[in-house]
Design an enzyme around this catalytic site. Sequence first.
Site, PDB file in Angstrom:
ATOM      1  CG  HIS A 287      -0.248   0.041   2.535  1.00  0.00           C
ATOM      2  ND1 HIS A 287       0.425   1.146   3.020  1.00  0.00           N
ATOM      3  CD2 HIS A 287      -0.081  -0.923   3.483  1.00  0.00           C
ATOM      4  CE1 HIS A 287       0.942   0.886   4.203  1.00  0.00           C
ATOM      5  NE2 HIS A 287       0.668  -0.372   4.508  1.00  0.00           N
TER       6      HIS A 287
ATOM      7  CG  ASP B 119       2.632 -20.775  12.374  1.00  0.00           C
ATOM      8  OD1 ASP B 119       2.984 -20.952  13.553  1.00  0.00           O
ATOM      9  OD2 ASP B 119       3.228 -21.260  11.396  1.00  0.00           O
TER      10      ASP B 119
ATOM     11  CB  SER C  36       2.146  -3.303   5.500  1.00  0.00           C
ATOM     12  OG  SER C  36       1.038  -3.102   6.324  1.00  0.00           O
TER      13      SER C  36
END
Length: 306
Positions: A130, A253, A268
């Site tokens: 992003h 996980d 991110s």
Amino acid sequence: MLVPVGHTVGIKLFSQGVMVVGLSDVVTESGEQSPARECGLQQGDIITHIDAQPVDTIEEVQTVLQESGGEEVELSISRQGRNLKAQTAAALCSRDGSYRLGAWIRDSMAGIGTVTYYDPNTGKFAALGHGINDVDTHLLIPLQSGGVMRSTVADVRAGEKGKPGELHGRFDLSRDLGSLYANTDQGVFGKLEEDVFGGKPIPVAKPEEVQVGKATIRCNVSGDQVEEFEVEILRVYPVSDGNDRSMMVQVTDPRLLEKTGGVVQGMSGSPIIQNGKLVGAVTHVLVNDPTKGYGIFIDNMLAAAA
């Protein structure tokens, strides 16, 4: 064929022009004035020139205003893709004797993010999935220059419902690993000076190959170590140009859930791998459920990188 990286880096970005992040009043001997407000400046505007002189830093703006001596100047402004002009005169602040517009401005930012991929053939890389937006205006910062630095993860604040977690990094400020050439809604892109991440290239998946089901992500949540963790792709959204939310993923996980609580800020850009192919990158966390987050198709990132 791209190398999925998953390593954090320190990111620094310098804007093209200075961004107006707020308006204020200047205290003068004749009362409060706001030249910025009076000439029509708005939050989110980018001041690119003053009297045809380029300004990219706060210091450059201050220097030009002092040299103006309060005489009228012309501002060149970029506003949501439109180029505008405005005439104004800086007000003399009675508190410190400086000339001011009455505008809070920003010229740079720095933070931590994760590298998604590296192309060993070109030296180019992508991170974040992003864009880098201004924290006050939430608008994409226009890139003039920038770079990435080596980072290690010093600490993790685990995510909780309603409170996103965060990676805390230590940066090597002695040199840049590479430079940035683009800041887009689908990620930041740059070129490395050398291959510092290593790793084996894998095929890139088309959006139609991405399926609901098991996958893995690569991320760096402790020290200098990149690990692979299990996730589940819960939903795949229709292909949309420029979209940075192409799929929803859930961390399954136990190791990552114990360490981070799920997706946290700084992750991110973590590459998502399914059936031996690079399918995308993690982009956002769901604030009300940090075990879940959004991801972007790798195809969308590659289109923006071009």
